[in-house]
Design an enzyme around this catalytic site. Structure first.
Site, PDB file in Angstrom:
ATOM      1  N   TYR A   1       0.845  -1.198   0.000  1.00 57.16           N
ATOM      2  CA  TYR A   1       0.000   0.000   0.000  1.00 57.16           C
ATOM      3  C   TYR A   1       0.888   1.259   0.000  1.00 57.16           C
ATOM      4  CZ  TYR A   1      -3.150   3.367   2.511  1.00 57.16           C
ATOM      5  OH  TYR A   1      -3.883   4.448   2.931  1.00 57.16           O
TER       6      TYR A   1
ATOM      7  N   ASP B   1      -1.752  -5.849   9.424  1.00 59.05           N
ATOM      8  CA  ASP B   1      -2.812  -4.929   9.042  1.00 59.05           C
ATOM      9  C   ASP B   1      -3.918  -5.784   8.430  1.00 59.05           C
ATOM     10  OD1 ASP B   1      -2.937  -1.902   6.985  1.00 59.05           O
ATOM     11  OD2 ASP B   1      -4.504  -3.161   7.822  1.00 59.05           O
TER      12      ASP B   1
ATOM     13  N   ILE C   1      -7.080  -4.991   7.785  1.00 56.21           N
ATOM     14  CA  ILE C   1      -8.154  -4.067   7.457  1.00 56.21           C
ATOM     15  C   ILE C   1      -9.133  -4.599   6.409  1.00 56.21           C
ATOM     16  CG2 ILE C   1      -6.915  -2.827   5.639  1.00 56.21           C
ATOM     17  CD1 ILE C   1      -7.921  -0.241   6.648  1.00 56.21           C
TER      18      ILE C   1
ATOM     19  N   LYS D   1     -12.976  -0.478   5.229  1.00 57.71           N
ATOM     20  CA  LYS D   1     -13.086  -1.375   4.071  1.00 57.71           C
ATOM     21  C   LYS D   1     -14.178  -2.406   4.279  1.00 57.71           C
ATOM     22  CE  LYS D   1      -9.382   0.708   2.663  1.00 57.71           C
ATOM     23  NZ  LYS D   1      -9.429   1.765   1.629  1.00 57.71           N
TER      24      LYS D   1
END
Lengths: 441, 501
Positions: free
Chosen positions: B157, B242, B244, B286
């Site tokens: 990312y 992470d 998410i 998300k």
């Protein structure tokens, strides 16, 4: 294994300011359930005018975007994460800021950066203006949270501008110069001056003379000036906005004429944006100019009333306050109650007031005051009845102290070098309880 | 004179911090040029059908109607409605950085559900952050000193460069992954990255892994997770996961969270697992499609980190108004179960429609089972396997095909030719149109002679080169105008932006 920031105590939360809260939370006053508990007078909150907000909400049911009628805006809000902020909110905000200043100045929404609370705004500004090791000069006494907000993760330093009661704690030119010199002696590069106006904990607004002094000083040394005006709404003479009393909503802002600062701060606000639903709600409220006008004037009245109530009650017990015209608190002179004019004496008195009298007030040392014996006492975060009870308790205590002093006259005042640091027990208390979570005001 | 101006500018810059004046925020990367193109000419089904379609924004818009329905039926979840107003005062006053207990409990339950209740989460370990952005930065502040390094598998990312490094001074050391094994993390790559760091005098403090992966859309298999756990324990470094995109799984293999692997491996003491090294970053941006509400969560098995991060959360607390709303909706078990199941179905369908459409044109994507995007393979369209070629192709896609997709180089991918394409932030009709455009583009490419194609491409490349240079210069004025949005929400046409009152 962890970072230095995580392992050192530079978050500043071992200070007595936070410890008082801990004690309050262990034994909080409640008029029915715990009438002998500790009354919270260490929290600068404004709870006086919620009824006005509640009535506005009742009359404006679609303001939340959450009713069946207004839910169509839910999706847009849910997706809105632009760090430039909700335009409707920023526009309403700058209009409001102008109104406060009687429209003598206008503000450009493009120079406004929204942040999750003033806590975040202050830290972000530091990251923009200071490198690790750089210093900002701050007049004492100051808000204890600055030690965390300005220094912890940024690595910036604070150098105090010492103010004294001899002139009502006003900033003087010599104090400014001394502070600057002090920084030089410590090999610290001074990047600017930060003032809180109106002051926390003094409850006074800066005089014209002080403002002129500051502007001249920063111009001559090419420094930044940060003015934390979070209490601008609490001046008894003029209206303001922060006093909508909504600390839970985390609404903060930075205003700067320097576009590089605005640009950098805007990007940094990614680390703490204001929830879009909150921005929306506030844009609705602040756009209702009729409501805000009325709210401000009514709120001002109530604050003034409360302030006078506290002042008068203290006077009756023979205690004076610094003459204040703003804020949610008074700066109270309890030097006459000290067993010794030292910071140990102040701590001793504070302990008694917290544990024996049952009032959580904030000792001046936690605000870095250079003279022992001053305390910040909040008055806007409780009902009238609770305030009266608090005053009664204080009155009883003061009488008993006076009696004791008459029968056992105090020894000669000592001012020892030791007074600079807080006693060890203050630090040991910090590990006792984990239930501490106030961000302070 | 311009010299005075420059000098004055230098002095001004000197007055600010290094952080403010460096480029470390990363926003001058070409990654954001696509957004600029979109902002200037955004697609709209009826008003601007030839505009640029936004496929560079990883948002989940497929199931917001379910939440809207719930909201309309549950006025008590808002402090502003008649039903909820009695809570207004307490909520408006609530600024305790522990967060509302009901909120933490609801989040903990939700996180457990998303992992099929194979693990449970402790509400007292839930710490708030200003979005995952704020939460991950805070975690870096807790775990690393300036100059320390974190290993991160590529591609990753793009905003990690800002979020993890900008104000913290932390360095990122890539663990190189490539298509030869579907971008999986190998032990060799891991060791190699670690050694590189040591050789560069970087003290490695930990490893950060996005699982499910952005931009790959794949989940990390259990074996790899076990390998990673062994690695970090052996080197005594942290692992930050992470997660998410945890609830965007729409296909097998099932999602395996680091929390499950920890739980399993701890049971065998010979594994010598130290749970204090394990931390999770989470958010509702998300999984639930609520990026505007700034719900960042930091979950740590390390008490000291929880305590420190909690204090730091003062810099990015979640609005109490939002905490209350989420405590309500996430406590509605029936709603949550229904939402998770339906959301997953819709993502699966959208993914299938899109990938099948691409396959018809001979375009393949990395096989994926999660995320809001596909990792598209356009290597065959490059004349040479270089990043210049990738950029050229990308500009073509933006300007001629009019799709804002994200080039692999912005994700630090080591192989040119890969593109991340988002599919969950638009309606079905728009997906159709996007596929039609791709179809047309591919057909055109096949029809034309190679020479003609080169000529055309060179011309448009030159035109685009000019565009790219001017947009790469940091243009303050443009960035600040109301129509130019941040990379996070190029919602130039959102009614919220147009509103003036």
């Amino acid at each position: 294994m962890l970072s230095a920031k995580a392992t050192l105590n530079s978050h500043g939360q071992d200070s007595s300011y936070f410890l008082g809260w801990e004690e309050y939370e262990k034994n909080p006053y409640h008029s029915v359930n715990n009438p002998n508990g500790i009354i919270q007078m260490g929290l600068a909150e404004n709870q006086l005018s919620f009824d006005l907000l509640e009535s506005w909400l009742n009359n404006n049911p679609d303001s939340s975007g959450f009713t069946a009628q207004s839910v169509s805006s839910f999706k847009e809000l849910a997706l809105f994460q632009d760090y430039h902020g909700l335009p409707a909110f920023k526009n309403a905000l700058v209009d409001f800021m102008s109104e406060i200043r009687e429209n003598k100045v206008t503000f450009n929404p493009n120079n406004l950066v929204l942040t999750a609370g003033a806590t975040s705004a202050n830290e972000t500004l530091m990251f923009c203006l200071a490198d690790p090791g750089d210093a900002f000069l701050i007049p004492t006494p100051y808000y204890p949270g600055f030690d965390r907000d300005l220094k912890w993760r940024t690595g910036a330093e604070i150098v105090p501008i010492h103010c004294s009661s001899s002139n009502g704690f006003r900033i003087t030119e010599s104090a400014l110069q001394d502070a600057y010199q002090q920084a030089q002696n410590q090999n610290l590069k001074v990047k600017g001056v930060l003032v809180t106006n109106p002051s926390n904990p003094l409850g006074t607004s800066l005089s014209l003379r002080e403002l002129e002094l500051l502007v001249t000083f920063i111009s001559s040394k090419n420094l930044h000036l940060i003015s934390d005006e979070i209490y601008s709404g609490t001046v008894f003479g003029s209206p303001g906005f922060v006093n909508l009393g909504l600390p839970g909503f985390r609404i903060g802002a930075i205003y700067s004429n320097d576009d590089i600062v605005v640009s950098a701060a805007t990007k940094m606000s990614s680390f703490g944006l204001i929830s879009s639903q909150t921005q929306f709600l506030l844009s609705q409220i602040l756009s209702d100019k009729k409501f805000t006008k009325n709210y401000l004037s009514e709120n001002r009245k109530r604050l003034k009333q409360r302030h006078e109530m506290l002042e008068k009650a203290l006077q009756k017990t023979g205690i004076r306050c610094l003459k204040g015209n703003a804020g949610l608190f008074s700066w109270v002179d309890m030097r006459s109650l000290l067993s010794a004019q030292t910071f140990e004496g102040e701590m001793e008195l504070w302990k008694k007031i917290v544990y024996d009298v049952g009032l959580n007030i904030s000792p001046g040392s936690s605000c870095h005051c250079s003279e022992p014996g001053w305390f910040r006492v909040c008055f806007a975060n409780m009902s009238k009845e609770t305030l009266l009870l608090a005053m009664q308790r204080l009155s009883t205590f003061v009488d008993s102290v006076k009696k004791t002093n008459r029968s056992h006259p105090r020894h000669v005042n000592r001012t020892s070098r030791k007074t600079k640091s807080l006693p060890k027990w203050v630090f040991s208390l910090s590990f006792a309880s984990a239930r501490l979570g106030k961000n302070g005001a | 004179s311009s010299q005075t101006h420059t000098q004055a500018n230098m002095e001004r810059i000197h007055l600010l911090s290094k952080i403010a004046t460096s480029e470390q925020h990363g926003e001058n990367s070409p990654y954001f040029d696509g957004w600029k193109a979109y902002d200037q000419n955004p697609f709209h089904l009826t008003e601007n059908p030839n505009g640029v379609i936004q496929m560079g924004l990883a948002e989940n818009q497929l199931s917001l109607d379910l939440i809207e329905e719930w909201v309309a039926k549950n006025p008590k979840s808002s402090i502003c409605t008649k039903d909820g107003i009695s809570q207004f005062k307490d909520i408006a006053n609530f600024q305790d950085y522990h967060g509302l207990y009901e909120f933490r409990k609801a989040i903990a339950n939700f996180m457990g559900k998303v992992r099929g209740n194979r693990v449970t989460f402790d509400p007292d370990r839930i710490v708030m952050g200003g979005g995952a952005t704020g939460a991950s930065e805070s975690l870096m502040f807790c775990l690393a000193d300036p100059g320390d390094g974190f290993l991160v598998p590529t591609p990753y990312y793009p905003a990690f460069d800002r979020d993890l490094r900008w104000r913290t001074g932390v360095q990122l050391v890539p663990i190189i992954c490539n298509s030869s094994n579907d971008f999986k993390i190998t032990e060799e790559a891991l060791e190699s990255a670690y050694e590189n760091a040591i050789a560069s005098n970087i003290k490695v403090k930990g490893l950060i892994l996005a699982n499910p992966s952005n931009p790959l859309g794949t989940t990390t298999d259990k074996q790899t997770l076990q390998t990673l756990m062994r690695f970090i324990n052996e080197k005594n470094i942290h692992i930050v996961c992470d997660e998410i995109y945890a609830a965007t799984i729409f296909n097998t293999p099932e999602f395996v969270s680091i929390s499950e692997v920890l739980q399993e491996m701890e049971q065998d003491s010979s594994n010598k697992i130290n749970r204090e090294l394990v931390h999770i970053i989470y958010s509702l941006s998300k999984d639930m499609g609520l990026p505007g509400f700034r719900v960042g969560i930091l979950y740590s098995y390390n008490d000291h980190v929880v305590s420190c991060a909690r204090k730091m959360s003062s810099f990015g607390l979640i609005s109490s108004q939002t905490q209350l709303f989420l405590a309500s909706i996430l406590s509605d078990e029936e709603f949550v179960d229904g939402f998770l199941s339906e959301s997953s179905k819709r993502l699966a369908k959208r993914h299938q429609t899109f990938t099948q459409g691409l396959e018809k044109e001979g375009i393949t994507c990395l096989a994926s089972n999660a995320g809001l995007f596909v990792w598209m393979d356009l290597r065959m369209l490059l004349n040479k396997p270089t990043f210049d070629e990738e950029m050229e192709l990308w500009r073509l896609i933006i300007n001629d095909v009019k799709l804002n997709v994200s080039p692999g180089s912005s994700f630090h991918c080591v192989e040119p030719g890969w593109f991340r394409v988002c599919f969950a932030n638009m309606d079905d009709q728009t997906v159709d149109i996007a596929l039609k455009r791709i179809r047309a583009f591919v057909k055109k490419g096949r029809k034309n002679e190679r020479a003609t194609m080169n000529n055309k491409r060179t011309k448009s490349f030159q035109k685009n080169l000019r565009l790219s240079f001017s947009s790469r210069l940091y243009d303050e004025a443009t960035m600040m105008s109301p129509r130019m949005m941040s990379p996070h929400s190029p919602f130039a046409r959102s009614p919220l932006v147009q509103a003036r009152t």
